[in-house]
Design a protein around this motif. Structure first.
Motif, short mmCIF file in Angstrom:
data_model
loop_
_atom_site.label_atom_id
_atom_site.label_comp_id
_atom_site.label_asym_id
_atom_site.label_seq_id
_atom_site.Cartn_x
_atom_site.Cartn_y
_atom_site.Cartn_z
N LEU A 60 0.80 -1.06 -0.10
CA LEU A 60 -0.04 -0.05 -0.03
C LEU A 60 0.69 1.43 0.05
N ALA A 61 1.90 1.10 0.92
CA ALA A 61 3.01 2.33 0.87
C ALA A 61 3.44 2.57 -0.72
N ASP A 62 3.66 1.45 -1.23
CA ASP A 62 4.24 1.58 -2.98
C ASP A 62 3.29 2.37 -3.63
N ARG A 63 1.83 1.99 -3.52
CA ARG A 63 0.86 2.44 -4.38
C ARG A 63 0.49 4.05 -3.83
N LEU A 64 0.75 4.42 -2.66
CA LEU A 64 0.64 5.75 -2.26
C LEU A 64 1.69 6.47 -2.59
N GLU A 65 2.81 5.94 -2.57
CA GLU A 65 4.18 6.85 -2.99
C GLU A 65 3.92 7.01 -4.36
N ASN A 66 3.51 6.38 -5.24
CA ASN A 66 3.15 6.53 -6.73
C ASN A 66 2.31 7.74 -6.95
N ASN A 89 3.50 11.83 8.07
CA ASN A 89 2.60 10.85 8.70
C ASN A 89 2.48 9.39 8.27
N LEU A 90 2.87 9.34 6.93
CA LEU A 90 2.89 7.89 6.58
C LEU A 90 4.40 7.19 6.43
N SER A 91 5.36 8.20 6.65
CA SER A 91 6.65 7.71 6.66
C SER A 91 7.06 7.18 5.41
N LEU A 92 6.85 7.88 4.39
CA LEU A 92 7.16 7.40 2.93
C LEU A 92 8.66 8.02 2.74
N LYS A 93 9.47 7.25 3.16
CA LYS A 93 11.16 7.83 3.03
C LYS A 93 11.38 8.14 1.73
N ASN A 94 11.01 7.31 0.38
CA ASN A 94 11.34 7.58 -0.92
C ASN A 94 10.87 9.05 -1.23
#
Length: 137
Positions: A60-66, A89-94
């Motif tokens: 899910l993190a990958d999809r949200l990052e995109n 808030n989602l800790s999306l480091k990339n």
């Protein structure tokens, strides 16, 4: 299916419940403009995710990052501000690293300042935001 206004959700939800809403968000907003209204809806979910003290599922993190990467607009202070809040808030480091790595090419000084402040505050904890949770209690 009608679109949910996520700010009307309870303030506290379990991570599993939120995952359903994140997937719904991605279904409902994938083909719509990635504007401030859509990002505000995503922010509401991200804010609640932070309160679960759990990282979001990797797929899910990958999809949200995109989704977020395609929404970034370094010409808009408001969009940059809300994207940074969602990413924190989602800790999306990339995405966080992409934003901070892009700051030198940003013309608007207030947007650059916003990114610098986020980097100072979150760079050390973006990949493990709950590491000092024991200090909170």
């Amino acid at each position: 299916m009608d679109t949910v206004d996520y700010k009307n959700l309870p303030d506290s939800l379990e991570a599993e419940e939120l995952e359903i809403y994140f997937n719904e968000f991605l279904r409902n907003y994938a083909d719509k403009p990635k504007d401030i209204d859509a990002l505000n809806q995503l922010y509401e979910l991200a804010y609640r995710q932070w309160d679960t003290y759990e990282n979001i599922a990797p797929e899910l993190a990958d999809r949200l990052e995109n989704y977020i990467m395609s929404a970034i607009n370094f010409d808009s202070y408001d969009i940059t501000d809300i994207v940074i809040s969602i990413v924190e808030n989602l800790s999306l480091k990339n995405v966080f690293n992409y934003i901070t790595d892009s700051k030198e090419g940003i013309v608007n000084p207030s947007i650059r300042k916003l990114i610098n402040e986020a980097e100072e505050e979150y760079a050390d904890s973006i990949d493990d935001p709950y590491s000092d949770i024991d200090d909170w209690f």
